[in-house]
Design a protein around this motif. Structure first.
Motif, PDB file in Angstrom:
ATOM      1  N   LEU A 404       0.850  -1.196   0.000  1.00 32.25           N
ATOM      2  CA  LEU A 404       0.000   0.000   0.000  1.00 32.25           C
ATOM      3  C   LEU A 404       0.879   1.237   0.000  1.00 32.25           C
ATOM      4  O   LEU A 404       1.806   1.351   0.838  1.00 32.25           O
ATOM      5  CB  LEU A 404      -0.903   0.004   1.240  1.00 32.25           C
ATOM      6  CG  LEU A 404      -1.906   1.157   1.321  1.00 32.25           C
ATOM      7  CD1 LEU A 404      -2.960   0.998   0.224  1.00 32.25           C
ATOM      8  CD2 LEU A 404      -2.572   1.187   2.703  1.00 32.25           C
ATOM      9  N   PRO A 405       0.669   2.175  -0.916  1.00 27.54           N
ATOM     10  CA  PRO A 405       1.506   3.387  -0.960  1.00 27.54           C
ATOM     11  C   PRO A 405       1.424   4.143   0.362  1.00 27.54           C
ATOM     12  O   PRO A 405       0.410   4.151   1.046  1.00 27.54           O
ATOM     13  CB  PRO A 405       0.916   4.191  -2.121  1.00 27.54           C
ATOM     14  CG  PRO A 405       0.188   3.199  -2.955  1.00 27.54           C
ATOM     15  CD  PRO A 405      -0.312   2.157  -2.011  1.00 27.54           C
ATOM     16  N   SER A 406       2.515   4.790   0.708  1.00 25.04           N
ATOM     17  CA  SER A 406       2.571   5.518   1.974  1.00 25.04           C
ATOM     18  C   SER A 406       2.028   6.934   1.892  1.00 25.04           C
ATOM     19  O   SER A 406       1.722   7.552   2.923  1.00 25.04           O
ATOM     20  CB  SER A 406       4.024   5.558   2.475  1.00 25.04           C
ATOM     21  OG  SER A 406       4.855   6.171   1.489  1.00 25.04           O
ATOM     22  N   GLY A 407       1.904   7.505   0.750  1.00 31.91           N
ATOM     23  CA  GLY A 407       1.381   8.856   0.627  1.00 31.91           C
ATOM     24  C   GLY A 407       1.376   9.331  -0.803  1.00 31.91           C
ATOM     25  O   GLY A 407       1.767   8.612  -1.729  1.00 31.91           O
ATOM     26  N   GLY A 408       0.925  10.592  -0.987  1.00 32.41           N
ATOM     27  CA  GLY A 408       0.914  11.207  -2.297  1.00 32.41           C
ATOM     28  C   GLY A 408      -0.210  10.715  -3.184  1.00 32.41           C
ATOM     29  O   GLY A 408      -1.227  10.175  -2.731  1.00 32.41           O
TER      30      GLY A 408
END
Length: 474
Positions: A404-408
């Motif tokens: 899962l992407p951490s941000g943005g």
């Protein structure tokens, strides 16, 4: 400063003129007392000037009351029966618009005394009363009939004499004859004027008179035969005796005329058959030519309507109109009618149109049989088994959120993609509960587009991440 009011047809107001400007004020609606707002104006001496400001507020409201036209302004409608605070508020507005002081003088009020005029032997005359705004009789007023229009055709009618004669106590009368007006209703415009004031009345009157029925012929004939001239003729209110079978016909002919033999067509012209057993039938009589009326009753076609009831029937002629002074029900004949008997077992009692109706018995459809409760619960468990298997398979595969992407932007794309999938699942649930197929497909297309864009972005992000990890490994 004193203000004089005169009615002008162009503006639709009682125009008040002074040395500074022209002002407008509607006529009072009652001859007994001034409306509330006008009494306040008199007491506080508030002027009615600056017509451009007040004219939009003083557009008259029209209402018809017992033959006279009342003209009410917005000020009167706001203050009649209202609280003193509302009255004071309106007065303050007038003071801000106008300013200054004046005493107001009333105009002429024209009221109809006789709502109808008879053209009979004891002919009446059209009478009106003319009073000032305080209820006192107007002295030396000139009253004239400005215009007359027929209500039925809305066409103007010319009158030989148009000036009213004074009979004292503020009342005026105008004699009308059958040469001026015929039976019917007419719209009148009556103008009144004196040295200082003017007034008018728009109203509707009824011109009534007794009508005459002549050349009345009634009889029983075979087929299309013509009524005999001598045996069938009746004088007014005269009654004859007739007999007929179901193979014969009843014929009726007569003429209706107004004063001086003029053409007149009443609103209601009917023939009623009343049997001893209670059977009743009513027939409309139409005008054949001019003021002549004819009716032919074929008893062969009336057997069912008369319920196969033989016996003595009363034949009544009904003629009526709201401008007739002698509307009548005339028993023309006593008819001994022989009709064939009805089918065996048929009821001979007359059918009442307004009596109680037979009771309607109805049994609703029995509800369909439902499966047992245990069978329904077993089917529910079988339906939920694939969902349970899905979650078990996820656990066996070791599903996690490590990628899962951490941000943005990638995190927003992942949230949008999973949110779109969840929305589609909720849509399927709503389709199962209440939505139809067409609505579901429309919403599914919209949700599919919203899920496609973030899904493409998150998959591209995962593909790039996988390629980068392979490059590092090598």
């Amino acid at each position: 400063m004193f203000i004089t009011r005169n009615y002008t047809e162009e503006s639709g107001f009682c125009e008040a003129s002074c040395s500074f400007c022209s002002i407008a004020k509607p006529n009072p609606c009652s001859s007994s007392s001034k409306p509330t707002i006008w009494r306040w104006f008199d007491v506080l001496a508030i002027p009615f000037d600056h017509a451009d400001k007040l004219r939009p507020l003083l557009l008259p409201l029209h209402s018809q009351d017992k033959g006279r036209k009342n003209r009410r302004g917005v000020f009167e409608a706001m203050t009649m029966g209202s609280s003193p605070a509302a009255t004071v508020l309106v007065l303050v507005m007038c003071c801000l618009l106008c300013g200054g002081g004046a005493a107001v003088e009333g105009g002429l009020i024209v009221e109809l005394v006789t709502p109808s005029v008879s053209l009979g032997s004891d002919a009446q005359k059209l009478q009106v009363s003319v009073t000032s705004s305080d209820g006192s009789p107007a002295p030396a007023a000139t009253v004239a009939l400005a215009s007359v229009h027929s209500v039925a055709s809305d066409s103007p009618v010319s009158i030989s004499e148009q000036s009213f004669a004074s009979i004292g106590d503020g009342k005026y009368e105008l004699g009308l004859s059958s040469s001026d007006l015929f039976l019917g209703k007419y719209k009148l415009r009556i103008d009144a004027s004196s040295d200082d004031d003017k007034g008018f009345l728009d109203t509707v009157i009824a011109v009534t008179a007794p009508i005459s029925v002549s050349n009345v012929k009634v009889g029983v004939v075979e087929g299309d035969s013509v009524l005999p001239e001598s045996d069938a003729r009746l004088e007014f209110k005269q009654t004859t005796t007739l007999s007929a079978t179901h193979l014969q016909k009843l014929k009726l002919a007569f003429e209706v005329s107004g004063p001086s033999g003029a053409l007149f067509k009443p609103q209601q012209v009917m023939l009623k058959l009343r049997g001893e057993s209670g059977v009743e039938q009513t027939f409309l009589i139409k005008s054949s030519t001019g003021n002549s009326y004819e009716l032919t009753l074929d008893f062969t076609k009336l057997v069912e309507k008369l319920n196969h009831q033989s016996g003595v029937y009363t034949v009544d002629l009904i003629v009526g109109d709201d401008v007739m002074e002698n509307s009548f029900l005339w028993t023309l004949a006593s008819l001994d009618l022989d009709l064939p008997e009805g089918p065996e077992g048929a009821s001979s009692a007359p059918v009442s149109k307004f009596g109680p109706k037979p009771e309607i018995s109805h049994i609703f459809r029995q509800p369909e049989k439902r499966p047992p409760t245990y069978l329904s619960m077993a089917f529910l468990v079988l339906t939920l088994l694939p969902l349970v298997g899905f979650f078990v398979a996820l656990l066996q595969l070791g599903v996690n959120l490590k990628n899962l992407p951490s941000g943005g932007l990638p995190l927003a794309a992942a949230a949008g993609f999973h949110g779109g999938i969840a929305s589609i699942l909720v849509l399927y649930l709503m389709f199962w509960l209440k939505l139809n197929l067409f609505t579901t497909l429309q919403v599914l297309g919209f949700l599919g587009l919203l899920t496609l864009v973030p899904g493409f972005n998150i998959l591209s992000y995962l593909a790039n991440l996988s390629s980068a990890s392979k490059v590092k490994t090598s």
